[in-house]
Design an enzyme around this catalytic site. Structure first.
Site, PDB file in Angstrom:
ATOM      1  N   ARG A  62     -10.711  -9.569  -5.173  1.00 20.83           N
ATOM      2  CA  ARG A  62     -11.386 -10.208  -6.314  1.00 20.83           C
ATOM      3  C   ARG A  62     -10.808 -11.592  -6.593  1.00 20.83           C
ATOM      4  NH1 ARG A  62      -9.887  -5.139 -10.011  1.00 20.83           N
ATOM      5  NH2 ARG A  62      -9.966  -4.224  -7.928  1.00 20.83           N
TER       6      ARG A  62
ATOM      7  N   LYS B 228       0.848  -1.198   0.000  1.00 21.18           N
ATOM      8  CA  LYS B 228       0.000   0.000   0.000  1.00 21.18           C
ATOM      9  C   LYS B 228       0.881   1.245   0.000  1.00 21.18           C
ATOM     10  CE  LYS B 228      -4.404  -1.742   1.372  1.00 21.18           C
ATOM     11  NZ  LYS B 228      -5.059  -1.420   0.101  1.00 21.18           N
TER      12      LYS B 228
HETATM   13  N1  BES Z   1      -9.048  -3.639   0.771  1.00 18.60           N
HETATM   14  C1  BES Z   1      -8.792  -2.722  -0.279  1.00 18.60           C
HETATM   15  C2  BES Z   1      -9.950  -1.737  -0.512  1.00 18.60           C
HETATM   16  C3  BES Z   1     -10.236  -0.803   0.626  1.00 18.60           C
HETATM   17  C4  BES Z   1      -9.706   0.479   0.633  1.00 18.60           C
HETATM   18  C5  BES Z   1     -11.097  -1.173   1.643  1.00 18.60           C
HETATM   19  C6  BES Z   1      -9.985   1.333   1.677  1.00 18.60           C
HETATM   20  C7  BES Z   1     -11.397  -0.319   2.678  1.00 18.60           C
HETATM   21  C8  BES Z   1     -10.835   0.943   2.696  1.00 18.60           C
HETATM   22  C9  BES Z   1      -8.563  -3.483  -1.579  1.00 18.60           C
HETATM   23  O1  BES Z   1      -8.034  -4.754  -1.471  1.00 18.60           O
HETATM   24  C10 BES Z   1      -7.623  -2.678  -2.384  1.00 18.60           C
HETATM   25  O2  BES Z   1      -6.517  -2.515  -1.971  1.00 18.60           O
HETATM   26  N2  BES Z   1      -8.079  -2.188  -3.514  1.00 18.60           N
HETATM   27  C11 BES Z   1      -7.297  -1.405  -4.389  1.00 18.60           C
HETATM   28  C12 BES Z   1      -7.520  -1.927  -5.777  1.00 18.60           C
HETATM   29  C13 BES Z   1      -6.598  -1.371  -6.790  1.00 18.60           C
HETATM   30  C14 BES Z   1      -5.204  -1.858  -6.568  1.00 18.60           C
HETATM   31  C15 BES Z   1      -7.118  -1.826  -8.134  1.00 18.60           C
HETATM   32  C16 BES Z   1      -7.769   0.037  -4.283  1.00 18.60           C
HETATM   33  O3  BES Z   1      -8.978   0.261  -4.146  1.00 18.60           O
HETATM   34  O4  BES Z   1      -6.931   0.925  -4.288  1.00 18.60           O
HETATM   35 ZN    ZN Z   2      -5.880  -4.718  -1.432  1.00 15.54          ZN
END
Ligand code: BES
Ligand code: ZN
Ligand code: ZN
Length: 479
Positions: free
Chosen positions: A333, A258
Site C-alpha cells: 500500500r 514474515k
Molecule cells: N505480499 C503480502 C501479501 C501476500 C500474502 C501476497 C500471501 C501473496 C500471498 C503483503 O505485502 C503482506 O505481507 N501483507 C500483510 C499485511 C499485514 C501486515 C497488514 C498480510 O497480509 O499479512
Molecule cells: Zn508484505
C-alpha cells in the site's frame, strides 16, 4: 510458445480433437463404422464426455460440449477439459493437434484452445536437464468455418501475454530485481509498440515518492518507477485508462519480518500485479486495440537491511499525507499510494490497480478469484465483473463502507498502514482510497496470482492472472 493457426482441411493421418454436442455426425473424420458405434455408445449409454480413439498412426479425441447454465461456465469447463487432453497429448508425444469445430460452436472451440495453449506453458530456464521435460506439443491448428483469422491472432496474443506475465512471476529476485523488471518492460514496449519511461532512484526521490523510498530503504538494490503508454490515434477514450501494478520483486516483510519461514517461500510473486500490467500493455498494443492506456509499476524489494525504516516511523507520501508505518510488511500500500497519487495528473477516466496485497484476500475467498473494491460507477463495475466471468478470473466485490476508514486512523499521523485484525483486504483498500481523485477499482490478486499446488490450465506457479481479464475489459471499451 505454442502457435495457434488456422487451416481448412483435415487429413486422416493427423491427430484431431473433435468438439461437438452429443448427437454429432462422426462421418468424414476417417473413423470406421465400428469406431463410430463405439463413440456413440460411450456418449449415450455411458454418458461420457471425452472419448479417445488410438488409431495407431494418430489419435482421434472427442470432446463433447457439456452445456452449463451460463455460457461462461461452459467455456471454463472446456478450458479445464483441454488441460486433461493436454496430459494425453504430452504422454503420447504428439507435436501437432488439430482442434475441429465439428458443429459450429466457435466460442467453445476458442475457449478449449485457450485452455490447451495455456496448459502447454513451462518455465524451464533454470533446468539443465530439460530435454525430457519439454512438452511435445508445438502447434495447435483450428478447423472451423466461423472462426476468423483475426480472432485466432488475438487468442495467440492473449495467451502469449499471459505466459509473459507468468514467466516474470516465476523469475526469482536473484534475476528479477526492480531494475531488471523495468528492463523487461522496455523490451516488451519495443516488441509490441508502446512507450516506456523508467524513473530511477534520484527521480523517485525528487518526486517525493516517500512510500516507495521508505520500502526501498532496507534494500541494496535501487527502486524503479516504470511508466508505459499505449496511445493509438483512433483511441475511443478521451481520458486515459490507467493500470497500476504492485511491483514488490521480493517481500521479506522488512524489519517486520514474515513470521513463519514458509510464509516467505512464494514472495517472489509479489510483483504479479506489475507483471499483469506489463502483459496487458503488451497484449493491447499487439492487438492494436483502440484504447489509450497507461501502465504504471512502482518496483522495489522489501528487505530488513541497514537503513530499513523501523516500524513506527512516519513517512510523507507523494500527495503530502503522512503515514505511521506500523508494520513494514504492509509495504504494498505504501508504494501503491505514491503511484495512485502520481497518476492524478493524467485526469484518468478510470484507474485499476492490481496487487498481491493481503493474505486476508486469500483467507476470504482462496485462490478461486480476485477480491475487488472501489469507487467506479456500477456500470464499470459490472463490465469488469462480466469480463471476469468471461475469462474466469472472477471478481468478488467487498463492501467499502465508511466504517472501515476508522480502522486505519493514527493518533500521530494522517493514517497508519495497518488495520485491525479483521477485514484486512478492505482496510488495505481504504488506505489506497486516500490517494485517489478519480473513479478507481482495486483488485487484490494475492489468491490467484501464484498457485502452490497442482491446478488445471492455470498451472502451478505464476498464473498470469489479470492479463486476460484486463484484455477482455479493454477490448470491450475499444469497440
Ligand atoms: N505480499 C503480502 C501479501 C501476500 C500474502 C501476497 C500471501 C501473496 C500471498 C503483503 O505485502 C503482506 O505481507 N501483507 C500483510 C499485511 C499485514 C501486515 C497488514 C498480510 O497480509 O499479512
Ligand atoms: Zn508484505
Ligand atoms: Zn507484499
Amino acid at each position: 510458445m505454442t502457435t495457434i493457426s488456422q487451416k481448412s482441411t483435415i487429413s486422416n493421418s493427423e491427430s484431431i480433437i473433435l468438439l461437438c454436442k452429443k448427437n454429432c455426425d462422426f462421418n468424414n473424420y476417417g473413423l470406421s463404422k465400428a469406431e463410430i458405434d463405439f463413440i456413440k455408445n460411450e456418449i449415450t449409454k455411458k454418458e461420457k464426455f471425452f472419448i479417445s480413439i488410438n488409431q495407431l498412426n494418430r489419435f482421434v479425441f472427442i470432446q463433447v460440449i457439456d452445456d452449463k447454465k451460463e455460457k461462461t461456465q461452459t467455456w471454463e469447463s472446456l478450458r479445464k477439459a483441454a488441460n486433461s487432453v493436454h496430459l494425453l497429448i504430452v504422454e503420447n508425444k504428439i507435436e501437432n493437434i488439430t482442434v475441429v469445430d465439428a458443429e459450429n460452436n466457435p466460442s467453445e472451440v476458442l475457449a478449449f484452445t485457450e485452455g490447451l495453449a495455456l496448459s502447454n506453458y513451462q518455465f524451464l530456464k533454470y533446468k539443465k536437464e530439460k530435454k525430457k521435460e519439454i512438452h511435445s506439443l508445438k502447434a495447435i491448428l483450428i478447423v472451423g468455418k466461423n472462426i476468423s483469422k483475426s480472432v485466432i491472432d488475438e487468442l495467440n496474443i492473449v495467451v502469449e501475454a499471459t505466459c509473459i506475465a507468468r514467466t516474470l512471476v516465476n523469475e526469482p529476485v536473484s534475476f528479477l530485481t526492480a531494475t531488471q523488471f523495468s528492463k523487461e518492460f522496455q523490451k516488451l514496449g519495443k516488441e509490441a509498440g508502446f512507450s516506456v519511461e523508467v524513473f530511477d532512484k534520484s527521480k523517485i526521490k525528487a518526486l517525493k515518492m516517500g512510500g516507495l523510498m521508505a520500502v526501498n530503504a532496507g534494500s541494496i538494490d535501487p527502486p524503479t518507477f516504470t511508466i508505459m503508454e499505449y496511445k493509438p490515434k483512433n483511441a475511443k477514450n478521451k481520458q486515459p485508462i490507467v493500470l497500476i501494478g504492485k511491483g514488490v520483486v521480493y517481500d521479506t516483510g522488512g524489519l517486520s519480518l514474515k513470521p513463519t519461514p514458509n510464509s516467505m517461500d512464494m514472495m517472489k510473486c509479489d510483483m504479479a500485479g506489475g507483471a499483469a500490467v506489463g502483459g496487458t500493455l503488451y497484449a493491447i498494443a499487439k492487438a492494436k486495440l483502440s484504447v489509450h492506456v497507461i501502465g504504471i509499476v512502482p518496483a522495489t524489494d522489501n528487505r530488513p537491511g541497514g537503513n530499513a525504516f523501523a516500524p513506527g516511523d512516519i513517512i510523507t507520501m507523494h500527495n503530502g499525507l503522512t503515514v505511521e508505518m506500523v508494520n513494514s510488511d504492509a509495504e504494498g500500500r505504501m508504494i501503491l499510494g505514491d503511484a495512485l497519487s502520481y497518476v492524478q495528473k493524467y485526469k484518468p477516466q478510470l484507474v485499476i490497480d492490481l496487487a498481491t496485497l493481503t493474505g486476508a484476500a486469500i483467507a476470504a475467498i482462496g485462490t478461486s478469484g480476485i477480491v475487488a473494491m472501489g469507487t467506479a460507477d456500477e456500470k464499470t463495475k459490472n463490465e469488469l465483473k462480466q469480463s471476469g466471468n468471461n475469462v474466469f478470473e472472477r471478481l468478488a466485490e467487498m463492501p467499502f463502507w465508511d466504517d472501515y476508514d476508522e480502522l486505519i486512523k493514527s493518533d500521530i499521523a494522517d493514517m497508519k498502514n495497518l488495520g485491525g485484525p479483521n477485514a484486512g483486504s478492505i482496510t488495505a483498500g481504504k488506505f489506497l482510497a486516500r490517494y485517489i481523485d478519480y473513479p478507481w477499482m482495486h483488485l487484490d490478486i494475492a489468491g490467484p496470482a501464484f498457485l502452490t499446488t497442482k491446478d488445471t490450465y492455470r498451472i502451478k506457479g505464476g498464473t498470469g492472472v489479470g492479463v486476460r481479464l484486463l484484455f477482455d475489459f479493454l477490448k470491450n471499451i475499444s469497440h
